[in-house]
Every structure is written in C-alpha cells, then in structure tokens.
Design a protein around this motif. Structure first.
Motif, short mmCIF file in Angstrom:
data_model
loop_
_atom_site.label_atom_id
_atom_site.label_comp_id
_atom_site.label_asym_id
_atom_site.label_seq_id
_atom_site.Cartn_x
_atom_site.Cartn_y
_atom_site.Cartn_z
N PHE A 121 0.80 -1.22 0.00
CA PHE A 121 0.00 0.00 0.00
C PHE A 121 0.83 1.28 0.00
CE2 PHE A 121 -3.09 -3.06 1.53
CZ PHE A 121 -4.25 -2.67 0.90
N PHE A 122 2.11 1.20 0.32
CA PHE A 122 2.94 2.40 0.41
C PHE A 122 3.25 2.94 -1.00
CE2 PHE A 122 6.91 4.70 0.73
CZ PHE A 122 6.73 5.44 1.86
N PRO A 123 3.29 4.29 -1.21
CA PRO A 123 3.10 5.38 -0.25
C PRO A 123 1.71 6.03 -0.31
CG PRO A 123 4.19 6.26 -2.16
CD PRO A 123 3.89 4.80 -2.47
N THR A 124 0.89 5.65 -1.29
CA THR A 124 -0.39 6.33 -1.48
C THR A 124 -1.49 5.78 -0.58
OG1 THR A 124 -1.03 4.80 -3.26
CG2 THR A 124 0.20 6.78 -3.88
N GLY A 125 -1.27 4.59 -0.01
CA GLY A 125 -2.32 3.97 0.77
C GLY A 125 -3.31 3.19 -0.06
N GLN A 126 -3.05 3.06 -1.35
CA GLN A 126 -3.93 2.31 -2.24
C GLN A 126 -3.12 1.28 -3.01
OE1 GLN A 126 -5.77 5.24 -4.73
NE2 GLN A 126 -7.11 6.02 -3.13
N LEU A 127 -3.79 0.16 -3.34
CA LEU A 127 -3.13 -0.84 -4.16
C LEU A 127 -2.90 -0.32 -5.57
CD1 LEU A 127 -4.96 -4.17 -3.21
CD2 LEU A 127 -2.56 -3.61 -2.78
N PRO A 128 -1.80 -0.68 -6.19
CA PRO A 128 -1.62 -0.30 -7.60
C PRO A 128 -2.71 -0.95 -8.46
CG PRO A 128 0.45 -1.06 -6.64
CD PRO A 128 -0.62 -1.39 -5.66
N PRO A 129 -3.04 -0.37 -9.60
CA PRO A 129 -4.08 -0.95 -10.45
C PRO A 129 -3.66 -2.31 -11.00
CG PRO A 129 -2.95 0.84 -11.59
CD PRO A 129 -2.47 0.85 -10.18
N MET A 199 6.09 -3.41 -5.54
CA MET A 199 6.80 -2.17 -5.26
C MET A 199 7.60 -1.71 -6.47
SD MET A 199 8.26 -2.56 -1.37
CE MET A 199 9.27 -1.11 -1.64
N HIS A 200 8.24 -2.67 -7.14
CA HIS A 200 9.03 -2.31 -8.32
C HIS A 200 8.14 -1.76 -9.43
CE1 HIS A 200 11.32 -3.19 -12.08
NE2 HIS A 200 12.30 -2.67 -11.36
N ARG A 201 6.97 -2.37 -9.63
CA ARG A 201 6.05 -1.85 -10.64
C ARG A 201 5.59 -0.44 -10.27
NH1 ARG A 201 0.74 -5.30 -12.00
NH2 ARG A 201 2.38 -6.76 -12.65
N ARG A 202 5.30 -0.22 -9.00
CA ARG A 202 4.89 1.12 -8.58
C ARG A 202 6.03 2.12 -8.76
NH1 ARG A 202 0.90 2.83 -4.75
NH2 ARG A 202 0.64 0.71 -3.94
N TYR A 203 7.26 1.67 -8.50
CA TYR A 203 8.42 2.55 -8.65
C TYR A 203 8.59 2.98 -10.11
CZ TYR A 203 13.30 4.07 -8.61
OH TYR A 203 14.46 4.80 -8.76
N ARG A 204 8.44 2.06 -11.03
CA ARG A 204 8.62 2.39 -12.44
C ARG A 204 7.54 3.33 -12.94
NH1 ARG A 204 9.87 -2.69 -16.16
NH2 ARG A 204 10.15 -0.92 -17.58
N ASP A 207 6.30 9.07 -10.07
CA ASP A 207 7.06 10.27 -10.39
C ASP A 207 8.30 10.34 -9.51
OD1 ASP A 207 6.05 10.89 -7.90
OD2 ASP A 207 4.63 12.40 -8.63
N GLU A 208 8.99 11.47 -9.58
CA GLU A 208 10.26 11.60 -8.86
C GLU A 208 10.07 11.53 -7.36
OE1 GLU A 208 14.01 14.77 -8.60
OE2 GLU A 208 12.40 15.05 -10.05
N VAL A 209 9.00 12.17 -6.84
CA VAL A 209 8.75 12.15 -5.40
C VAL A 209 8.41 10.75 -4.93
CG1 VAL A 209 7.22 13.02 -3.59
CG2 VAL A 209 8.04 14.57 -5.37
N GLU A 210 7.52 10.07 -5.66
CA GLU A 210 7.11 8.72 -5.25
C GLU A 210 8.29 7.76 -5.30
OE1 GLU A 210 3.58 5.51 -6.33
OE2 GLU A 210 3.49 7.59 -7.04
N ARG A 211 9.17 7.94 -6.26
CA ARG A 211 10.35 7.07 -6.34
C ARG A 211 11.27 7.28 -5.14
NH1 ARG A 211 12.48 6.59 -12.61
NH2 ARG A 211 10.59 5.62 -13.46
N ALA A 212 11.46 8.53 -4.76
CA ALA A 212 12.29 8.80 -3.58
C ALA A 212 11.66 8.20 -2.33
CB ALA A 212 12.49 10.30 -3.41
#
Length: 649
Positions: A121-129, A199-204, A207-212
């Motif tokens: 759930f990190f960092p938005t608190g929601q599951l990726p689509p 997590m890796h899919r969300r990272y790719r 944006d820059e903030v979410e990646r950090a």
C-alpha cells in the motif's frame, strides 16, 4: 476526523491497553533477565511505531499508511502479552492459558504481515491498479490465517519452560502438519518476492517524489528478509530462535516505521542513495568481518583452546586491521554496482573540472555533460545570479524546480532532472564559475546598452538644444538685428522712432536672455549653486500640483546633488504628465554614507522603467554614479521611485 486518523488513534489506544496488561502480568511471570528483556523490548518498539503512525496520520489524515504503521506497532506488544500470559500461568493457573498458548504458536507471522501490507500500500495507501496486487494481498492474508491455524493443531511438544503444557484443542498428525507447514512457508517467501515486484512496478510508474519515497521505504523493508535469514541462522547454529533474531526484529519494528514516516513526510531530507549505499556497505562489511572473526576464533580455539584471551585479542585485532581498508573498497564497489549513473556523473563532473582548469573545456558544458552521464536528455541546469530570485539557464530560460546546488548554505543553482544530491554537490565549483561568468556577461551587456543609450541621449539632447536655440533665442536675436539694421538705414530721414526701436530691442534681448537661462536651467539648475535644498524648493514652486519635500542631510558633493535633483525632477515630470498625479512627495535622506532619494505619487501607476526614455536615462545616470534605481509601480496604486547614491559628505 478522517477515518485513517480515527483508526490510528484506536490502534494507539489498543496498544496502550495491551502494554498496561503486559505490565500488570509481569510480576506474576517467573522469567530470567534475558526473558524479561525479550518481553519488554517489544513494548518499547511497538509504542514507537504506533506513535509514528499517529504522527503520520495527523500530518496525512487521509493516507492509510498511518494505520498500517499502527498495525506494525500493535503486533509486538500483542505477542508480548501472549507470552507474558503463558509465563504468568506457570506460577499461578490462569484461565485458558494452555488454549491461548496453543492458538498463538503461529502468531509470529504478525511480525511480518503488517510490513508486507505496507509494501503493497505504500506510499499512497492504495493498491496499484491491476489484478496482480490484489492477488498478492489476498495471498498474504490467506497464508497468515492458514499458517496460524496449522500451527495451532500441531501436536509437537512445547519448548521449555512450557513442556508440561497440554493441547486442549484438537490436533492433527505431525506428518499432516509438516505437509502443510513447508508449502505455507514457501508460499510466504514467494509472496514476499511478489510484494517486492509490486513495489518495483509502482516505482517504475511513479514520479520523482514517489520514487524517492519508495527508496526510503525499501531501505527499511530490507529488515524483513534480513530478519527471516537471521531466524534461520539461529535455527542452524543453535537449534532454536536465539540472539541473532533480536537485532532483526528491532530493525523491523524501529527501522521500518522510522523510514516509512521519513519517506511520507520528509523524503528530501537526505540523499536516499547515499543512505542505501552506506547501509549495504556496512552490511557487507559486517558480514565479512563476522566471518573473519569466527574463522579466527575457531582457528585460535583449536590451537590455544576455547575461551583463550589470546584468541579473543588476536581475533579482535585482526578484525580492526581489516575494517579500515575494506570499508572504502566495498563502498566503491557498491556504488558502482547499485548506482552506475551517479558514478558516471561524478566522474564526468571531475573530468570537466580538470578540463576547465587546463583550458580545454568550458564550464557551460556542465548541462551537456550531466545529460550524457545521467543518460537523461531532459536535465537542465539553472543558475541564480547575485541579487536575483529565480533560476535561469545559460540562454535565460527559467528553471523552476530541481535539486539545489548550495554554496556555504545558500542556493546558487538548481539541476532539474533525476540528479542525485551527491552529484549536485560535486557541481558547486562549476555552477559558481558559470554563475559569475553570466553575471559578468550580463554586466557587460548592460554597460554596452547603457553606453548606447547615453550616446543616443546625448545626440537627442544636442538636437533639442539646437532646435530650441534655432526656434527661440537665435530667431529672436536675428529678428532684432534685422530691425536695428533697418532703423539704422532710415535714421537720417527722421522717420524712425528711436525710443520705440530701442525699447523693443531691450524687450527682445530680455526675452532671449530668459530663454537662454531656461535652456541653461535644463542643463543644470542655477539654484543648485546654493545647494540641493534650494533646488528642490524651486522645483516645488514650479510644480503644477501639490508637492511636499523633506531633506535630511547637509552638504553633498556636486555630482551627487545634481543626480539627486534630476531623479526628483524626472519623477515629478512623469507623475504630472503621464500618471495624472494630484499629490507628490519627495524625501531625501542621508544614511550610512548613502543618499536615498524617494519620490512617491498617487497617480495611476503601471509604469515600465524600460520603455520610458526618461526613466531609462535616470537608470544610466544613477548607475554611472555607482548607485541603483528602483521603480515600484502597481496599476492604480501610484508609483515610487527610489534612488540610492553613494555619498561621502
């Protein structure tokens, strides 16, 4: 109050009740000092994590990450409560102690499942689509329930000091239990890998903030597989869960919440890549040194005997000797393996600095060098000129955001793009060089433009003087000369009124003198001979609107007084002719060897000092004296002209 904050406060209350219950049962529990430490440490770790969860929810009330941190913090005190209840039942029979002990055999999964949920759930608190993250979530929850249920029906005897406990609940044969336990553990490890993939899919996709943020969280989440490995190492070395798992569990309950909160609230506080590099380096160095220490101790024990002081001293000295040179080499190897782009960029910046020093390169090539080294064509470098408030590249285009380049704690540039802070710090000398060169180039451009304006102003003033002399005094004097010549020719005939001709000549001469005096006044008012005060007084008397003035100072150098007068005169003329002002105020102050001339009017405002030739001329006049001129004019709010002139009176 948003629901996430409510849940965080509820979990904090539940954790507090659990801690109080553990403290109440502790006097009944007969435990050793080591066991007491093992029971009390989770309480501190849990309170820390729950407190961070409440803090995150207070700052991000709509983000479920706060409640998930609360779950991470609730698990250790809850497990400590189960263990304390079991220990207390050894000295005094407590209701349902054996059943609770049997049901909570697999509760150790609660150490890890909340962290897995954070990973999803990190960092938005929601599951990726997508379906995959949902399947991983269902798998984690199902695997936890299945494992705890399977462990609860295990008929195996309990470990000391609970070997006398029975199994009040139904059990299954040991062969059946192990046929479920091993696949469930394998599935749990597979779900851990799947969570990393999410997590890796969300990272790719971030944006820059979410990646950090994900980098910071991943740095803390490394404690999860590390704790599992330490647990297995305990079983391999000691045959049971021993001392090795304690630092892993502490890092799981302290490091994960701390880095999660840091990622959510202050992801830009520190360079996460440097932190990751340091953690990996020290992990590898520590593992290697432990191996060296163990090998040295084992070898020394065989030769000198177990427990030998010489063996311990020799092993410690060997570890200390190996530590210093190994750490830096491992750090460089980690940087090359994990952050090749950063290493390329640092090497490219160092090469450019050397080429600039040798005269083979230009510091303005920094942007091109960074684009090539970071393999990111969108990288832009902005520079903050002294006295400026915005960053601009070498072509003058604004650069709005990015990683700041700081010198002595103040920003001098910005790098827009995926640039590590360490690379930005390495660019300080090049950025400062380019910044000073841009400032010098801008100053030379302004000097050239000012010289051109002064030349044009001089030509324009010459043409105006020529025109005024031709149309005024010169024409009048020529006409007077012709009239006198005509009178001379007819003087003998007695038909000329000599007195009238002379009166008219005197009048024409007086008018010509007045016009010449007016022209001279335009070049330099004669009232300035008496000082700046009388000149301002004369300006006030000639003004068509109400004009107030105040002079705070004494005598000034002639060039300073003349410039101050022309600033006031030009500002008053513009206010009357173009702004429609009805009231004008002039204040001249002497402060810290500077003369400050301030002219305010109540006109319509909206003045552009660049477009007006009068104000641009004042800019040049003030700049030639080493001063500065500032014009503040808002539509409908009047105009303020302020000139600061260096003055040593």
């Amino acid at each position: 109050m948003p629901w996430a904050r409510r849940i965080s406060f509820f979990l904090a209350l539940l954790t507090a009740v659990t801690i109080v219950a553990v403290c109440a049962l502790m006097p009944l529990a007969v435990v050793s000092t080591e066991e007491m430490f093992a029971l009390m440490t989770p309480l501190v770790a849990g309170a820390f994590s729950v407190g961070l969860g409440v803090f995150v929810s207070s700052r991000r009330p709509a983000n479920p990450v706060g409640p998930l941190l609360g779950l991470v913090g609730l698990a250790p005190p809850l497990l400590a409560l189960f263990d304390t209840y079991s220990y207390a039942s050894l000295s005094r029979p407590l209701p349902g102690a054996e059943a609770i002990h049997q049901l909570t055999l697999g509760a150790w999964m609660l150490w890890y499942v909340p962290v897995l949920l954070l990973m999803l759930f990190f960092p938005t608190g929601q599951l990726p689509p997508g379906r995959f993250p949902r399947l991983v979530l269902y798998g984690v929850l199902g695997c936890m329930v299945a494992f705890m249920a399977t462990a609860a029906v295990d008929p195996s005897p309990y470990e000391p000091p609970f070997e006398e406990y029975g199994h009040p609940l139904p059990t299954l044969p040991a062969a059946v239990i192990w046929s479920f336990i091993i696949p469930l553990l394998g599935a749990f490890m597979a779900l851990l890998i799947c969570s990393v993939l999410v997590m890796h899919r969300r990272y790719r996709a971030g944006d820059e903030v979410e990646r950090a943020q994900l980098k910071w969280f991943a740095l803390g989440a490394l404690a999860l597989p590390g704790t599992l490995l330490l647990c297995w190492a305990d079983y391999l070395l000691f045959g049971r869960v021993g001392i090795l798992i304690v630092p892993g569990l502490l890092s799981l309950c302290l490091g994960v919440p701390a880095l999660t909160a840091l990622a959510i609230l202050r992801h830009d506080l520190y360079d996460v890549d440097r932190a990751t590099s340091a953690v990996v380096t020290w992990a590898l160095v520590t593992a290697g040194l432990l191996a060296v220490y163990s090998a040295a101790s084992f070898t020394g024990g065989l030769v000198l005997g177990q427990g030998s002081a010489v063996t311990a001293a020799a092993a410690t000295a060997l570890v200390a000797a190996v530590l210093m040179p190994v750490k830096n080499r491992v750090r460089r190897w980690v940087d090359r393996r994990f952050y090749p782009a950063r290493e390329r960029a640092l090497a490219a910046v160092a090469t450019l600095e050397r080429e600039v020093h040798e005269g083979q390169g230009q510091p303005e090539q920094l942007e091109e060098v960074l684009r090539e080294a970071l393999r990111e064509p969108r990288v832009r470098v902005g520079y903050l000129l002294p006295g400026g408030t915005e960053f601009h590249d070498t072509t003058g285009v604004a650069v709005r955001r990015g990683t700041e380049v700081r010198l002595a704690g103040r920003p001098i540039g910005v790098i827009d793009g995926p640039c590590p802070r360490e690379v930005a710090a390495a660019c300080v000398l090049l950025v400062e060089t380019v910044r000073l060169r841009l400032e010098l180039r801008q100053a030379l451009t302004e000097v050239e433009a000012s010289r051109s304006r002064l030349l044009k102003t001089g030509y324009r003033e010459r043409r105006r003087l020529e025109r005024d002399l031709h149309d005024g005094a010169q024409s009048r004097l020529v006409s007077l000369g012709m009239a006198l010549r005509l009178a001379q020719r007819h003087l003998g005939e007695g038909t000329v009124d000599v007195d009238g001709v002379l009166d008219q000549a005197v009048a024409e001469l007086g008018t010509a003198v007045a016009e010449l005096r007016e022209l001279a006044h335009g070049l330099r008012p004669s009232s300035l001979d008496d000082g700046l005060g009388p000149a301002l007084e004369a300006l006030t008397l000639r003004g068509p609107v109400r004009l107030d003035w105040r002079l705070n100072g004494h005598s000034f150098p002639d060039d300073v007084a003349t410039t101050a007068y022309f600033v006031a005169s030009e500002a008053v003329t513009n206010a009357v002719k173009h702004a429609g002002a009805t009231s004008i105020g002039i204040v001249v102050d002497e402060e810290d060897e500077k003369l400050i001339v301030t002219v305010r009017d109540d006109g319509r405002g909206g003045v552009d000092p660049v477009k007006g030739s009068g104000l641009s001329g004042l800019l040049d006049r003030v700049a030639a004296l080493g001063g500065r001129l500032q014009v503040t004019s808002t539509p409908g709010g009047g105009t303020t002209v302020e000139a600061v002139l260096p003055c040593v009176s």
